[in-house]
Design a protein around this motif. Structure first.
Motif, mmCIF file in Angstrom:
data_model
loop_
_atom_site.group_PDB
_atom_site.id
_atom_site.type_symbol
_atom_site.label_atom_id
_atom_site.label_comp_id
_atom_site.label_asym_id
_atom_site.label_seq_id
_atom_site.Cartn_x
_atom_site.Cartn_y
_atom_site.Cartn_z
ATOM 1 N N TRP A 75 0.794 -1.227 0.000
ATOM 2 C CA TRP A 75 0.000 0.000 0.000
ATOM 3 C C TRP A 75 0.824 1.274 0.000
ATOM 4 O O TRP A 75 0.437 2.268 -0.636
ATOM 5 N N SER A 76 1.932 1.312 0.725
ATOM 6 C CA SER A 76 2.680 2.569 0.813
ATOM 7 C C SER A 76 3.102 3.065 -0.559
ATOM 8 O O SER A 76 2.997 4.266 -0.864
ATOM 9 N N MET A 77 3.597 2.178 -1.399
ATOM 10 C CA MET A 77 4.009 2.612 -2.736
ATOM 11 C C MET A 77 2.810 2.854 -3.640
ATOM 12 O O MET A 77 2.837 3.743 -4.494
ATOM 13 N N GLN A 78 1.728 2.088 -3.458
ATOM 14 C CA GLN A 78 0.519 2.337 -4.240
ATOM 15 C C GLN A 78 -0.029 3.742 -4.010
ATOM 16 O O GLN A 78 -0.546 4.382 -4.930
ATOM 17 N N SER A 79 0.049 4.203 -2.763
ATOM 18 C CA SER A 79 -0.623 5.447 -2.385
ATOM 19 C C SER A 79 0.241 6.685 -2.573
ATOM 20 O O SER A 79 -0.227 7.802 -2.327
ATOM 21 N N SER A 80 1.469 6.522 -3.002
ATOM 22 C CA SER A 80 2.401 7.645 -3.087
ATOM 23 C C SER A 80 2.490 8.207 -4.504
ATOM 24 O O SER A 80 2.359 7.483 -5.491
ATOM 25 N N SER A 81 2.768 9.521 -4.563
ATOM 26 C CA SER A 81 3.031 10.143 -5.863
ATOM 27 C C SER A 81 4.527 10.351 -6.084
ATOM 28 O O SER A 81 4.932 11.182 -6.905
ATOM 29 N N TYR A 82 5.347 9.586 -5.362
ATOM 30 C CA TYR A 82 6.788 9.616 -5.590
ATOM 31 C C TYR A 82 7.063 9.277 -7.053
ATOM 32 O O TYR A 82 6.456 8.358 -7.621
ATOM 33 N N PRO A 83 7.957 10.004 -7.707
ATOM 34 C CA PRO A 83 8.162 9.818 -9.154
ATOM 35 C C PRO A 83 8.416 8.371 -9.551
ATOM 36 O O PRO A 83 9.277 7.700 -8.998
ATOM 37 N N GLY A 84 7.627 7.914 -10.516
ATOM 38 C CA GLY A 84 7.830 6.607 -11.113
ATOM 39 C C GLY A 84 7.078 5.453 -10.474
ATOM 40 O O GLY A 84 7.002 4.367 -11.053
ATOM 41 N N LEU A 85 6.478 5.673 -9.298
ATOM 42 C CA LEU A 85 5.825 4.547 -8.617
ATOM 43 C C LEU A 85 4.494 4.161 -9.242
ATOM 44 O O LEU A 85 4.151 2.979 -9.294
ATOM 45 N N ASN A 86 3.713 5.148 -9.663
ATOM 46 C CA ASN A 86 2.374 4.870 -10.184
ATOM 47 C C ASN A 86 2.187 5.513 -11.558
ATOM 48 O O ASN A 86 1.383 6.444 -11.729
ATOM 49 N N PRO A 87 2.902 5.024 -12.564
ATOM 50 C CA PRO A 87 2.913 5.696 -13.869
ATOM 51 C C PRO A 87 1.597 5.587 -14.627
ATOM 52 O O PRO A 87 1.352 6.390 -15.529
ATOM 53 N N ASN A 88 0.757 4.622 -14.287
ATOM 54 C CA ASN A 88 -0.492 4.423 -15.022
ATOM 55 C C ASN A 88 -1.708 4.928 -14.262
ATOM 56 O O ASN A 88 -2.825 4.462 -14.484
ATOM 57 N N GLY A 89 -1.492 5.886 -13.388
ATOM 58 C CA GLY A 89 -2.596 6.448 -12.616
ATOM 59 C C GLY A 89 -2.468 6.103 -11.144
ATOM 60 O O GLY A 89 -1.666 5.267 -10.741
ATOM 61 N N ASN A 90 -3.284 6.758 -10.336
ATOM 62 C CA ASN A 90 -3.234 6.547 -8.897
ATOM 63 C C ASN A 90 -3.411 5.076 -8.547
ATOM 64 O O ASN A 90 -4.291 4.398 -9.093
ATOM 65 N N TYR A 91 -2.570 4.600 -7.638
ATOM 66 C CA TYR A 91 -2.650 3.245 -7.101
ATOM 67 C C TYR A 91 -2.345 2.162 -8.138
ATOM 68 O O TYR A 91 -2.639 0.990 -7.936
ATOM 69 N N SER A 92 -1.739 2.559 -9.252
ATOM 70 C CA SER A 92 -1.485 1.588 -10.317
ATOM 71 C C SER A 92 -0.240 0.746 -10.058
ATOM 72 O O SER A 92 0.036 -0.196 -10.804
ATOM 73 N N TYR A 93 0.527 1.046 -9.001
ATOM 74 C CA TYR A 93 1.734 0.268 -8.705
ATOM 75 C C TYR A 93 1.425 -1.211 -8.527
ATOM 76 O O TYR A 93 2.243 -2.068 -8.858
ATOM 77 N N LEU A 94 0.236 -1.516 -8.010
ATOM 78 C CA LEU A 94 -0.078 -2.902 -7.682
ATOM 79 C C LEU A 94 -0.278 -3.733 -8.944
ATOM 80 O O LEU A 94 -1.316 -3.650 -9.611
ATOM 81 N N THR A 95 0.739 -4.548 -9.264
ATOM 82 C CA THR A 95 0.668 -5.493 -10.371
ATOM 83 C C THR A 95 1.363 -6.776 -9.948
ATOM 84 O O THR A 95 2.161 -6.793 -9.001
ATOM 85 N N GLU A 96 1.096 -7.831 -10.681
ATOM 86 C CA GLU A 96 1.783 -9.098 -10.421
ATOM 87 C C GLU A 96 3.290 -8.927 -10.542
ATOM 88 O O GLU A 96 4.057 -9.402 -9.687
ATOM 89 N N ALA A 97 3.730 -8.222 -11.559
ATOM 90 C CA ALA A 97 5.170 -8.075 -11.772
ATOM 91 C C ALA A 97 5.835 -7.375 -10.589
ATOM 92 O O ALA A 97 6.909 -7.786 -10.127
ATOM 93 N N ASN A 98 5.190 -6.330 -10.075
ATOM 94 C CA ASN A 98 5.779 -5.615 -8.944
ATOM 95 C C ASN A 98 5.748 -6.431 -7.663
ATOM 96 O O ASN A 98 6.684 -6.395 -6.860
ATOM 97 N N VAL A 99 4.667 -7.173 -7.452
ATOM 98 C CA VAL A 99 4.593 -8.024 -6.261
ATOM 99 C C VAL A 99 5.683 -9.091 -6.307
ATOM 100 O O VAL A 99 6.362 -9.361 -5.306
ATOM 101 N N LEU A 100 5.881 -9.688 -7.457
ATOM 102 C CA LEU A 100 6.913 -10.730 -7.563
ATOM 103 C C LEU A 100 8.311 -10.128 -7.409
ATOM 104 O O LEU A 100 9.201 -10.762 -6.827
ATOM 105 N N LYS A 101 8.506 -8.922 -7.924
ATOM 106 C CA LYS A 101 9.807 -8.255 -7.757
ATOM 107 C C LYS A 101 10.092 -8.009 -6.274
ATOM 108 O O LYS A 101 11.213 -8.264 -5.801
#
Length: 620
Positions: A75-101
Motif C-alpha cells: 500500500w505505501s508505494m501504491q498510495s504515493s506520488s513519488y516519481p515513477g511509482l504509479n505511472p499508469n494512474g493513482n494506485y497503479s503500482y499494484l501489479t503481479e510483476a511488482n509483487v513478484l519483484k
C-alpha cells in the motif's frame, strides 16, 4: 461483472491533529508493565496485565500470531506520488510483476531476519480506473491486467521463496457485487445477494462502499464462507479486512462490524487453513475484547502514509502514534497485536524522513510490539535503512515475550518509554519529539529501583557501562535512543497513601468513587472545573527530591497539575490507561521537606485523571 468505481478514499481522510503538551524535567511515569516489579510500583500495576493471556485471543494456542508478524505490504508505494511509482494512474503500482519483484527482494534481503509475509493490499480486483470486478458468485476476482495469471500463481511464487502470502478485502458486500440481489452465493443453495443484506441496502465500512451484511440470515455467513474458501484455495495465509467499525472514522449500528469479524473468524477456521486475520483501521478500543476474540491484529490508528510525493512524513502521520499507542498497551499479546501500520524507514529520500526520524519510527514500533512490515521498495533500500530493518537486537525487542512498553514520562516533546523484561532487565527508549536538539533523562527511580545499572545501546550494539540513578542523552530533533538496562541497585522502599483517605482534603467537584481495580477498592475522581485532591501528612525524614509513584485511571489522555506544599506545578498530560477501569502508574519527582508535607493534584479548568493512590519513598 464490473461495477461503478470504488475509490480509495483513505488519502482524502484527515490525519489526527498533533496534540501538544507542556513538558517538565521533574515528572516521570512509571511503567505498569509486568510481574516482579519493585514493591513501590507493584501495588498499582497488579490490577492490570500488559500482555493478554493466550485464552483471550483468537489463535494464541494455534500458533497464528504467536509473535507480531513481519514482512512487506504494497500500500505505501501504491498510495504515493513519488516519481515513477504509479505511472499508469493513482494506485497503479499494484501489479503481479511488482509483487513478484518485491517478493524476490524480500527473500534475498530481509527473510533471514524474520520478514516473511508479502501482503497484497487494495486494488487487486480493480482496474486502473478503480473499477471493481467480481465472479459469478459476487466474490472479488483479480483484474486481468494487474494479475494476468490470477492470484493463485502469485501465492505459489511467494511460497516457493519460503514466504507467506497476504491479501486484502473490505468489510461488507461491495455494492458492485450486489447485482440487483440476484447473484447466487457459492455453495449455498437458494441464497442470493438479496438474502445476505438488509432490505433497505444500508451501507457499511469506512467508505460506505459496501452494503451491511445481515447475519440474522444464515446466507450471510455462507457468503463469508465462500470468500474465505476462495482465498484458502488460492493459498493465502493472511487477510487484511479493511474499513472495519466501530472504527475507520465511523460509529453507529450501520458501522458495527463485530458480527462480520466473528463470521470471518469462523469461516477461516472452517477452511482448515491457518490464515492470519488483521483488522483495519483506527479500531474502537471499546471493542478490544471483540478484536482479540476474533482476530490476530488491529490497526490502532489512521494510515501512516502521507498520500503525497513521499511514502510518509513525520507530521502526517508518523508522530501521531506516540499519542495514541499508550491506550492500547494492555491489549496486545500472543495471538493478537496492536498494529501501528507500515514501517517505511528503508530509503530516506523515498520515505521523506530524516535519519533520526527513521530510527525513532522503528524504535516506537519495536517497543510497542507492532507488526514490522515495511512498505518500502525493497530493491532500493539504502545502507542506513537496511541497518534499521535488520538490527537483530531491536527486532528482538519486538519479538520477545516482554510486555508492550508504555510512556514513563508525560506526553510532551521529551519522553521516556519502558517495559520490564522477564529476565529482570528493562527496555528503555528515549525520544525527543521536539523540533530542535534536546536532552532526555531516564531516572531509575521511575522504574522502581535506585542505585546503579548497566546499560546497553541496542542501535549501536555497544555496552555503555554503569550509570548511577539515571542516564541522560542529548538527542537531535525527532531523535531517539534504545537501551537495555540491567539494575544493580535496590528496589524503592515506599509508604502508601490512599486517595480516598479521610485524612485528605477534597475541594470543588472532587469525590471518592468505587473502583474495583484500584488499591483499597476506591479512587478520587471528578477532578474538573477547579477541583483539587490534597494528600496531607506526607512524612519524610529529610529534605530532598522524592520520586512519588502515582496510581491513576484515565480513559483518555488528561492533564493535571501536581505540586508539593505551597509550590507551583506545571500542567502535564498523562497517557491514557485505555479505559476507566484500568490502573497505571505515574512517578512524580517532588521536593519534600523533613517532617510533614502536602501533595496536591489540581485540575485547573481542565479534566484530570482519577487518582487511586500514591507511594512515597522512605528516603530521597
Amino acid at each position: 461483472m464490473r461495477s461503478s468505481p470504488y475509490r480509495a478514499l483513505r488519502g482524502a481522510l484527515p490525519a489526527f491533529p498533533r496534540r501538544t503538551v507542556t513538558a517538565t524535567l521533574v515528572l516521570a511515569v512509571t511503567a505498569g508493565l509486568a510481574t516482579g516489579v519493585p514493591a513501590a510500583a507493584d501495588a498499582a500495576m497488579s490490577t492490570t496485565s500488559a500482555v493478554t493471556s493466550a485464552e483471550t485471543t483468537a489463535d494464541a494456542t494455534s500458533g497464528t500470531a504467536a509473535k507480531p508478524y513481519m514482512g512487506w505490504s504494497s500500500w505505501s508505494m501504491q498510495s504515493s506520488s513519488y516519481p515513477g511509482l504509479n505511472p499508469n494512474g493513482n494506485y497503479s503500482y499494484l501489479t503481479e510483476a511488482n509483487v513478484l519483484k518485491q517478493t524476490d527482494a524480500l527473500a534475498t534481503t530481509l527473510k533471514k531476519y524474520g520478514y516473511d509475509y508479502v501482503n497484497i493490499d487494495a486494488g487487486w480486483w480493480m482496474d486502473n480506473n478503480w473499477t471493481t470486478e467480481f465472479d459469478q458468485y459476487g466474490r472479488e476476482t483479480p483484474d486481468p491486467v494487474r494479475f494476468p495469471r490470477g492470484m493463485k500463481p502469485v501465492a505459489d511464487h511467494i511460497h516457493a521463496k519460503g514466504l507467506k502470502a497476504g491479501i486484502y478485502l473490505p468489510v461488507g458486500l461491495e455494492k458492485g457485487a450486489y447485482g440487483d440481489g440476484k447473484v447466487p452465493i457459492w455453495n449455498a443453495d437458494g441464497c442470493t445477494t438479496a438474502d445476505i443484506v438488509y432490505g433497505d441496502l444500508r451501507t457499511t465500512n469506512g467508505w460506505d462502499s459496501a452494503y451491511k451484511l445481515n447475519f440474522d440470515n444464515p446466507c450471510a455467513q455462507k457468503y463469508i464462507d465462500s470468500q474465505a474458501q476462495m482465498l484458502a484455495d488460492w493459498g493465502y495465509d493472511f487477510l487484511k479486512l479493511d474499513g472495519v467499525g466501530p472504527g475507520s472514522f465511523k460509529s453507529g449500528d450501520n458501522y458495527n462490524n463485530v458480527a462480520d469479524v466473528a463470521a470471518w473468524h469462523q469461516a477461516i477456521a472452517d477452511t482448515g487453513r491457518q490464515i492470519h486475520l488483521e483488522l483495519s483501521w483506527s479500531l474502537d478500543i471499546g471493542h478490544a475484547a471483540d478484536w482479540k476474540k476474533y482476530s490476530n491484529g488491529w490497526r490502532i490508528d489512521t494510515d501512516v502514509e502521507c498520500y503525497c510525493n513521499t511514502l510518509v512524513t513525520w507530521e502526517n502521520s508518523v508522530n501521531d502514534r506516540w499519542n495514541d499507542a499508550p491506550a492500547w498497551s494492555g491489549e496486545a499479546g500472543p495471538g493478537g497485536w496492536n498494529d501501528l501500520d507500515a514501517i517505511d524507514v528503508g530509503n530516506g529520500e523515498m520515505d521523506g524522513l530524516t535519519n533520526a526520524e527513521r530510527q525513532s519510527y522503528m524504535t516506537l514500533w519495536a517497543i510497542n510490539k507492532s507488526p514490522l512490515f515495511t512498505g518500502d521498495d525493497l530493491t532500493r533500500l539504502d545502507s542506513y535503512g537496511l541497518s534499521l530493518l535488520t538490527n537483530q537486537e531491536v527486532i528482538a525487542v519486538d519479538q520477545n515475550n516482554s510486555p508492550v512498553a508504555r510512556p514513563v514520562t508525560p506526553m510532551g516533546d521529551q519522553q521516556v518509554w519502558g517495559t520490564r523484561n522477564s529476565d529482570g532487565t528493562y527496555t528503555v527508549a528515549l525520544f525527543n519529539l521536539g523540533n530542535s536538539p534536546d536532552s532526555v533523562t531516564a531516572d531509575w527511580a521511575s522504574f522502581g529501583f535506585t542505585g546503579t545499572a548497566s546499560v546497553r545501546d541496542l542501535w549501536s550494539h555497544q555496552n555503555l557501562g554503569t550509570y548511577k540513578n539515571k542516564i541522560t542523552a542529548t538527542l537531535p530533533a525527532h531523535g531517539s535512543r534504545l537501551f537495555t538496562v540491567k539494575p544493580g541497585g535496590t528496589p524503592l522502599a515506599t509508604a502508601g497513601y490512599e486517595a480516598e483517605s479521610a485524612n485528605n482534603t477534597l475541594t470543588g467537584n472532587a469525590s471518592a468513587a468505587t473502583c474495583g481495580s484500584c488499591s483499597g477498592g476506591k479512587k478520587v475522581g471528578n477532578l474538573y472545573l477547579d477541583s483539587k485532591l490534597q494528600f496531607n501528612d506526607i512524612t519524610v525524614r529529610k529534605d530532598g527530591i522524592y520520586t512519588v509513584n502515582v496510581a491513576y485511571v484515565s480513559g483518555d489522555p488528561r492533564s493535571v497539575t501536581v505540586y508539593s506544599n505551597s509550590g507551583n506545578g506545571t500542567s502535564l498530560r498523562f497517557p491514557s490507561t485505555g479505559d476507566w477501569g484500568t490502573v497505571r502508574t505515574v512517578s512524580v519527582q517532588l521536593a519534600l521537606k523533613a517532617g510533614s508535607n502536602t501533595i496536591t493534584f489540581d485540575s485547573g479548568w481542565d479534566y484530570s485523571p482519577d487518582i487511586d493512590r500514591i507511594d512515597v519513598p522512605k528516603s530521597a
